[in-house]
Design an enzyme around this catalytic site. Structure first.
Site, PDB file in Angstrom:
ATOM      1  CE  LYS A  52      -4.071  40.446   2.380  1.00  0.00           C
ATOM      2  NZ  LYS A  52      -4.410  40.574   3.794  1.00  0.00           N
ATOM      3  CD  GLN A  96      -6.965  39.044   6.148  1.00  0.00           C
ATOM      4  OE1 GLN A  96      -6.039  38.936   5.368  1.00  0.00           O
ATOM      5  NE2 GLN A  96      -7.696  40.144   6.224  1.00  0.00           N
ATOM      6  CG  ASP A 119      -0.355  43.341   7.258  1.00  0.00           C
ATOM      7  OD1 ASP A 119      -0.550  43.744   6.093  1.00  0.00           O
ATOM      8  OD2 ASP A 119      -1.023  42.439   7.784  1.00  0.00           O
TER       9      ASP A 119
END
Ligand code: NAP
Length: 285
Positions: A52, A96, A119
């Site tokens: 990322k 994460q 997200d």
């Protein structure tokens, strides 16, 4: 049979994002800035976060990775999330997953401000998505929609079976396919006779987490097959592992009209979904 190449499409979309970033900066906007929180040293999570970071650099975003030991307490982590919520320099935040067992993931993802929730996991964004309103879409289903659009896959009036009902893939995927005018069925571990559903599907999206679960006999001739699954299996390669999808590619490819490979299918598109959300975060400002 045609391969739906996430690598190719992601490359194209990343070029477009990069051009848009430059244009926004010329108009006086700040550079989009994505922050990622990484807790512990799980190999897969570290790989994803590194990727990322690399993506951000490629498209001209700033990025920050905040790394914490697996021993961080839930309370300490929530304070870190709040700090980023209040940091005006940062536009998007991801945590994460998975987090260590002593930390409540739901509590953490719900503490992220919905305005920075790139997200798309916050209940507010989930609600907007189900109503078909503009919002941050969960990156994997968002990326899959972009892939289908790029290859001009017809969705209207088609039967779509999504296998899996997780909050991050299966459920939002089903909602987005409904939004694309599919007739959607969600199958899961309690579904009786899954084949009777998948064999009627024009589009099968597998998000199960069981390697090679979908085989030719489960799909109809000409079906579009999207493989979300990623299972790491140790091997003798340089990396020490390989990635296996939920679809038995060689078997399903004998009947599919379009099919995603693993790796190189949904994975790169998920990363693009996150970039598109981060770009949207700066535009919303
Ligand atoms: P998950 O939370 O474990 O959900 C798996 C789903 O599959 C559940 O809904 C489960 O049903 C269902 N399931 C399990 N066994 C089944 C069976 N025998 N028959 C039918 N359904 C069954 O997983 P996830 O987070 O959605 O991820 C799924 C896979 O996608 C994993 O391999 C993950 O690594 C991968 N993934 C890939 C990407 C990417 O970018 N490519 C992104 C996210 C996830 P129940 O609800 O009844 O338990």
């Amino acid at each position: 049979m045609e391969i739906l190449s996430g690598i190719l499409v992601a490359k194209q979309i990343k070029k477009e994002i990069k051009a848009e970033v430059e244009s926004l900066i010329n108009q006086g906007f700040k550079r989009p800035h994505l922050a990622a929180i990484l807790v512990g040293a799980d190999g897969a999570s570290m790989t994803y976060v590194n990727a990322k970071e690399k993506d951000c650099e490629e498209v001209g975003f700033d990025s920050t990775v905040l790394r914490f030991a697996a021993t961080i307490t839930e309370e300490e982590l929530l304070i870190e999330v709040e700090k980023i919520n209040n940091n005006t320099e940062i536009d998007g935040l991801i945590v994460q997953l998975p987090l260590p067992k002593h930390i409540n993931e739901k509590k953490v993802t719900e503490t992220i401000s919905w305005k920075k929730d790139v997200d798309g996991f916050h209940p507010y964004n989930v609600g907007l998505m189900f109503k078909g309103l503009p919002c941050y879409l969960p990156a994997t289903p968002f990326g899959i929609i972009k892939l289908l659009e790029y290859y001009k896959i017809e969705t209207s009036g088609k039967n779509c079976v999504v296998i899996g009902r997780s909050d991050i893939v299966g459920k939002p995927m089903a909602a987005l396919m409904l939004g694309k005018n599919c007739t959607v069925t969600i199958c899961h571990s309690k579904t009786i006779d899954i084949n009777s559903f998948t064999q009627k599907a024009d589009i099968v999206i597998a998000a199960v987490g069981i390697p090679n679960y979908v085989k030719a006999e489960m799909i109809k001739e000409g079906a579009v097959v999207i493989d979300v699954g990623i299972t790491r299996v140790d091997d003798d390669s340089e990396k020490g592992y390989k990635l296996i999808g939920d679809v038995d590619f060689n078997s399903a490819a004998t009947k599919a009209s379009f099919i995603t490979p693993v790796p190189g299918g949904v994975g790169p598109m998920t990363r693009v979904g996150l970039l598109l959300n981060t770009l949207m975060a700066i535009k919303n400002k």
